[in-house]
Write a protein that holds these residues in place. Sequence first.
Motif, PDB file in Angstrom:
ATOM      1  N   GLN A   1       8.465  26.820   0.217  1.00  0.00           N
ATOM      2  CA  GLN A   1       9.417  27.596  -0.574  1.00  0.00           C
ATOM      3  C   GLN A   1       8.913  29.028  -0.746  1.00  0.00           C
ATOM      4  O   GLN A   1       7.735  29.271  -0.977  1.00  0.00           O
ATOM      5  N   GLY A   2       9.839  29.973  -0.600  1.00  0.00           N
ATOM      6  CA  GLY A   2       9.473  31.376  -0.738  1.00  0.00           C
ATOM      7  C   GLY A   2       9.018  32.029   0.554  1.00  0.00           C
ATOM      8  O   GLY A   2       8.858  33.244   0.614  1.00  0.00           O
ATOM      9  N   MET A   3       8.799  31.224   1.615  1.00  0.00           N
ATOM     10  CA  MET A   3       8.383  31.771   2.913  1.00  0.00           C
ATOM     11  C   MET A   3       9.617  32.132   3.729  1.00  0.00           C
ATOM     12  O   MET A   3      10.664  31.488   3.608  1.00  0.00           O
ATOM     13  N   ASP A   4       9.475  33.154   4.578  1.00  0.00           N
ATOM     14  CA  ASP A   4      10.576  33.474   5.483  1.00  0.00           C
ATOM     15  C   ASP A   4      10.523  32.546   6.694  1.00  0.00           C
ATOM     16  O   ASP A   4       9.605  31.737   6.834  1.00  0.00           O
ATOM     17  N   ARG A   5      11.531  32.663   7.582  1.00  0.00           N
ATOM     18  CA  ARG A   5      11.621  31.731   8.723  1.00  0.00           C
ATOM     19  C   ARG A   5      10.385  31.782   9.612  1.00  0.00           C
ATOM     20  O   ARG A   5       9.878  30.750  10.038  1.00  0.00           O
ATOM     21  N   ALA A   6       9.883  32.994   9.890  1.00  0.00           N
ATOM     22  CA  ALA A   6       8.709  33.129  10.772  1.00  0.00           C
ATOM     23  C   ALA A   6       7.493  32.426  10.175  1.00  0.00           C
ATOM     24  O   ALA A   6       6.732  31.752  10.881  1.00  0.00           O
ATOM     25  N   GLN A   7       7.295  32.572   8.872  1.00  0.00           N
ATOM     26  CA  GLN A   7       6.164  31.911   8.218  1.00  0.00           C
ATOM     27  C   GLN A   7       6.321  30.399   8.257  1.00  0.00           C
ATOM     28  O   GLN A   7       5.356  29.672   8.503  1.00  0.00           O
ATOM     29  N   ARG A   8       7.555  29.920   8.036  1.00  0.00           N
ATOM     30  CA  ARG A   8       7.793  28.477   8.077  1.00  0.00           C
ATOM     31  C   ARG A   8       7.534  27.905   9.470  1.00  0.00           C
ATOM     32  O   ARG A   8       6.952  26.833   9.613  1.00  0.00           O
ATOM     33  N   VAL A   9       7.977  28.626  10.499  1.00  0.00           N
ATOM     34  CA  VAL A   9       7.740  28.177  11.873  1.00  0.00           C
ATOM     35  C   VAL A   9       6.243  28.090  12.141  1.00  0.00           C
ATOM     36  O   VAL A   9       5.756  27.105  12.718  1.00  0.00           O
ATOM     37  N   ALA A  10       5.484  29.103  11.714  1.00  0.00           N
ATOM     38  CA  ALA A  10       4.035  29.128  11.941  1.00  0.00           C
ATOM     39  C   ALA A  10       3.346  27.966  11.227  1.00  0.00           C
ATOM     40  O   ALA A  10       2.497  27.281  11.799  1.00  0.00           O
ATOM     41  N   VAL A  11       3.722  27.730   9.968  1.00  0.00           N
ATOM     42  CA  VAL A  11       3.116  26.645   9.194  1.00  0.00           C
ATOM     43  C   VAL A  11       3.447  25.290   9.823  1.00  0.00           C
ATOM     44  O   VAL A  11       2.573  24.433  10.007  1.00  0.00           O
ATOM     45  N   GLY A  12       4.724  25.085  10.177  1.00  0.00           N
ATOM     46  CA  GLY A  12       5.140  23.821  10.773  1.00  0.00           C
ATOM     47  C   GLY A  12       4.465  23.563  12.110  1.00  0.00           C
ATOM     48  O   GLY A  12       4.009  22.443  12.379  1.00  0.00           O
ATOM     49  N   LEU A  13       4.371  24.599  12.943  1.00  0.00           N
ATOM     50  CA  LEU A  13       3.747  24.441  14.257  1.00  0.00           C
ATOM     51  C   LEU A  13       2.265  24.121  14.128  1.00  0.00           C
ATOM     52  O   LEU A  13       1.740  23.224  14.802  1.00  0.00           O
ATOM     53  N   ARG A  14       1.588  24.836  13.231  1.00  0.00           N
ATOM     54  CA  ARG A  14       0.153  24.611  13.023  1.00  0.00           C
ATOM     55  C   ARG A  14      -0.102  23.191  12.521  1.00  0.00           C
ATOM     56  O   ARG A  14      -1.011  22.505  13.001  1.00  0.00           O
ATOM     57  N   ALA A  15       0.712  22.731  11.572  1.00  0.00           N
ATOM     58  CA  ALA A  15       0.553  21.379  11.034  1.00  0.00           C
ATOM     59  C   ALA A  15       0.756  20.327  12.124  1.00  0.00           C
ATOM     60  O   ALA A  15       0.001  19.350  12.203  1.00  0.00           O
ATOM     61  N   CYS A  16       1.749  20.535  12.975  1.00  0.00           N
ATOM     62  CA  CYS A  16       2.046  19.560  14.031  1.00  0.00           C
ATOM     63  C   CYS A  16       0.950  19.519  15.090  1.00  0.00           C
ATOM     64  O   CYS A  16       0.566  18.442  15.559  1.00  0.00           O
ATOM     65  N   VAL A  17       0.415  20.690  15.466  1.00  0.00           N
ATOM     66  CA  VAL A  17      -0.661  20.731  16.466  1.00  0.00           C
ATOM     67  C   VAL A  17      -1.907  20.035  15.935  1.00  0.00           C
ATOM     68  O   VAL A  17      -2.550  19.238  16.641  1.00  0.00           O
ATOM     69  N   ILE A  18      -2.263  20.310  14.677  1.00  0.00           N
ATOM     70  CA  ILE A  18      -3.434  19.666  14.075  1.00  0.00           C
ATOM     71  C   ILE A  18      -3.243  18.153  14.025  1.00  0.00           C
ATOM     72  O   ILE A  18      -4.165  17.379  14.320  1.00  0.00           O
ATOM     73  N   SER A  19      -2.041  17.721  13.690  1.00  0.00           N
ATOM     74  CA  SER A  19      -1.747  16.282  13.615  1.00  0.00           C
ATOM     75  C   SER A  19      -1.877  15.618  14.978  1.00  0.00           C
ATOM     76  O   SER A  19      -2.420  14.511  15.088  1.00  0.00           O
ATOM     77  N   VAL A  20      -1.375  16.270  16.022  1.00  0.00           N
ATOM     78  CA  VAL A  20      -1.482  15.723  17.380  1.00  0.00           C
ATOM     79  C   VAL A  20      -2.949  15.539  17.761  1.00  0.00           C
ATOM     80  O   VAL A  20      -3.341  14.490  18.292  1.00  0.00           O
ATOM     81  N   VAL A  21      -3.782  16.543  17.481  1.00  0.00           N
ATOM     82  CA  VAL A  21      -5.209  16.460  17.818  1.00  0.00           C
ATOM     83  C   VAL A  21      -5.874  15.309  17.065  1.00  0.00           C
ATOM     84  O   VAL A  21      -6.614  14.504  17.651  1.00  0.00           O
ATOM     85  N   LEU A  22      -5.601  15.194  15.771  1.00  0.00           N
ATOM     86  CA  LEU A  22      -6.199  14.117  14.968  1.00  0.00           C
ATOM     87  C   LEU A  22      -5.796  12.736  15.485  1.00  0.00           C
ATOM     88  O   LEU A  22      -6.650  11.846  15.641  1.00  0.00           O
ATOM     89  N   LEU A  23      -4.516  12.567  15.786  1.00  0.00           N
ATOM     90  CA  LEU A  23      -4.042  11.254  16.236  1.00  0.00           C
ATOM     91  C   LEU A  23      -4.511  10.941  17.656  1.00  0.00           C
ATOM     92  O   LEU A  23      -4.737   9.774  17.991  1.00  0.00           O
ATOM     93  N   MET A  24      -4.698  11.962  18.493  1.00  0.00           N
ATOM     94  CA  MET A  24      -5.268  11.737  19.826  1.00  0.00           C
ATOM     95  C   MET A  24      -6.705  11.236  19.720  1.00  0.00           C
ATOM     96  O   MET A  24      -7.123  10.330  20.443  1.00  0.00           O
ATOM     97  N   ILE A  25      -7.476  11.849  18.800  1.00  0.00           N
ATOM     98  CA  ILE A  25      -8.864  11.422  18.603  1.00  0.00           C
ATOM     99  C   ILE A  25      -8.900   9.954  18.201  1.00  0.00           C
ATOM    100  O   ILE A  25      -9.685   9.157  18.735  1.00  0.00           O
TER     101      ILE A  25
END
Length: 204
Positions: free
Chosen positions: A32-56
């Motif tokens: 909340q309070g973030m613009d679209r670009a910030q939301r995209v960055a946060v969502g992408l970063r969270a998803c990439v980190i999750s993929v790495v953790l679950l691959m491990i």
Amino acid sequence: MPEPAFLITVFVTLFVVIDPIGLAPLFLALTQGMDRAQRVAVGLRACVISVVLLMIFGLAGEAILGAIGITMPAFQIAGGILLFLIALDMVFERRSKRREGHATSEDDPSVFPLAMPLIAGPGAMAAMILLVGETDWQWTGVAAVHLAMVAVIALAFILFLLAIPLERALGKTGTMVITRLLGILLAALSVQFVLNGLRGAGLV
């Protein structure tokens, strides 16, 4: 090549455990309070980190278990029980309340709580180990499990981007109905994991 029924089971299991639909409104609250670009960055970063953790956990989880003397049938039974508890939480709406407890305001919520424990939580980690174990380490099966995991997390990312219109479309009642239906499905799948573990231990 893995059987189509196995591929469907893998996708459905990971979809239900990760629950992209249930994550979308929490993503909305955390950004909340973030613009679209910030939301995209946060969502992408969270998803990439999750993929790495679950691959491990998918690739090395069984080796870690072996190093501490836990057999795969024992983990299948324990993992099935854990998934069943998650299913109960979903059916009785306890899961949403617990997740909302993690939804505290952070400058960057991508690592905590989005990536972990909301996306790559203990249930998802257990599911990856269990599903990879079901493949008997055939490389096509292992690859299929990981591709299904990436597909589910990619779907979560898409739903993050569509969180605002999705929230309006589903409404609170729609989200609750879908969550409960997925919980019932997960309960059945978790019982199957327990039966597989009992069979692997020669108890049935």
